[in-house]
Write an enzyme that holds these catalytic residues in place. Structure first.
Site, PDB file in Angstrom:
ATOM      1  CB  CYS A 100      20.094 -12.612 -14.159  1.00 33.13           C
ATOM      2  SG  CYS A 100      19.899 -11.391 -12.876  1.00 33.13           S
ATOM      3  CB  CYS A 200      23.532 -11.670 -12.806  1.00 35.83           C
ATOM      4  SG  CYS A 200      22.017 -10.901 -12.508  1.00 35.83           S
TER       5      CYS A 200
END
Length: 395
Positions: A100, A200
């Site tokens: 991410c 995330c």
């Protein structure tokens, strides 16, 4: 005035990051990333994105900075979620947080920020950035956060020099209690907010159910391998080269059903990971069972009793050549070169003494002490002192 876009996540860390940048005289813009649409798999009362974006907005209003939400769910699905499914399907365990940062926050998001005329992108990560001069060039360093308990440099282990050059980490010099104290003093709505868990920027996702939507359950057998199994007591062959020895030490044991006994059933080998203890639902053993291997091809899970079971430990690991990444490109090893470093193979693992061995086909990491639960698909990151200099996907 330099312009900085802060990724406001609705948490205390990014809130304080925005405040500190403002204090330092930057022109600050807050952006909230919406990375997820499917609320059916988030545990909705535990930090859904709506509550987070609301908190981010309140912080921006309090600080008097412009704020907007950007929807990156399409890119997130493509680059993170699809990749995760694919990895799990092949029996590996991906790390979505590392990805991410590389693919979303410091790529897609960073490009949006730069299009808004930003000079930098800032996040609430507990790490620091250093700059040194080498051969007349500026070289950026990724340094551990001052708070040893919260250091998040590992999650940024895939960043490039270019990404690091445009990044700021305002809270890297602070400890978590200091960050909360600043937030309380500023009366920010996030001051007491619990740290978010889960993927995330998605909030808490029930990972097994999330994966099951895509990966069909498939009943298989759980085998227990005895610690006294012959495979752990084989004589070491004589090696012709260091490379041959490292390949031997990094190799996974090829388990077969006849090496153990059936102790239970599972719903699909692709849901499980090396070193896992919970979720097996097998009782009656003297010590808890740990997963020592999964085989998605035959849909079998192999386990051993206790956290000192020899099946959990290996002395070395391998990273394919195209998966070796240097944050510090100037320190890149050439074929045949070695380097003494400290390594971690998962977040929060204490750093381990190791030697990097670079070859034409990739890199071996040889540890001083055998490591437990080296897991394919996870990232190994290597450090010199408190600087993270490179990383790679465990093969």
């Amino acid at each position: 005035m330099k312009r900085v876009v802060v990724g406001l996540s609705g948490g205390v860390d990014s809130s304080v990051a925005a405040y500190l940048l403002q204090e330092q005289g930057y022109e600050v813009i807050g952006l909230f990333m919406k990375n997820w649409h499917d609320d059916s798999v988030t545990i909705s009362n535990e930090c859904p994105w709506l509550e987070d974006s609301n908190d981010a907005l309140l912080v921006a209003e309090k600080l008097g900075i412009p704020f907007q939400t950007v929807d990156l769910s399409e890119q997130y699905k493509e680059r993170i979620v699809d990749y995760m499914f694919n990895e799990y399907e092949q029996g590996r365990t991906p790390n979505p947080d590392v990805l991410c940062n590389r693919e979303i926050k410091f790529d897609v998001f960073m490009k949006i920020a730069l299009s808004l005329g930003a000079d930098y992108v800032a996040t609430g990560h507990y790490c620091r950035k250093g700059t040194i001069e080498k051969d007349g060039n500026e070289v950026y360093q990724l340094l551990a956060g001052v708070d040893g308990n919260k250091d998040q440099s590992y999650f940024l282990c895939q960043l490039s020099q270019e990404q690091l050059g445009k990044a700021l980490f305002p809270i890297g010099e602070l400890t978590k209690p200091q960050v909360r104290e600043i937030a309380a003093k500023m009366d920010l709505v996030t001051a007491e907010k619990k740290d978010s868990q889960g993927l995330c920027f998605i909030g808490k996702v029930r990972l097994p159910e999330f994966l099951q939507q895509q990966l069909q359950p498939k009943e298989g057998l759980i085998y227990e391998i005895d610690a006294a199994q012959d495979t752990y007591n084989l004589d070491k062959p004589v090696f012709d080269s260091v490379k041959e020895q490292l390949a031997f030490e990094a190799k996974n044991i090829d388990y077969k059903p006849e090496m153990g006994k059936v102790v239970g059933k599972h719903q699909g080998a692709h849901y499980y990971t090396i070193g896992q203890r919970k979720g097996l639902n097998v009782g009656g053993t003297k010590e808890p069972l740990f997963i020592i291997a999964t085989d998605v091809a035959s849909n079998a899970i192999y386990t051993g009793q206790g956290h000192t079971h020899p099946g959990l430990f290996r002395k070395a690991l391998f990273i394919q050549g195209n998966e070796v990444h240097w944050v510090r490109e100037d320190l890149t090893l050439k074929d045949g070169e070695t380097m003494e470093v400290m390594v971690r193979i998962r977040y929060r693992q204490p750093l381990q003494k190791a030697t990097l061995h670079m070859f034409d086909n990739g890199m071996y990491i040889a540890f001083e002490e055998p490591q437990s639960a080296i897991t394919e698909g996870q990232f190994a990151a290597w450090y010199i002192d408190d600087e993270l200099i490179g990383s790679g996907v465990i093969s």
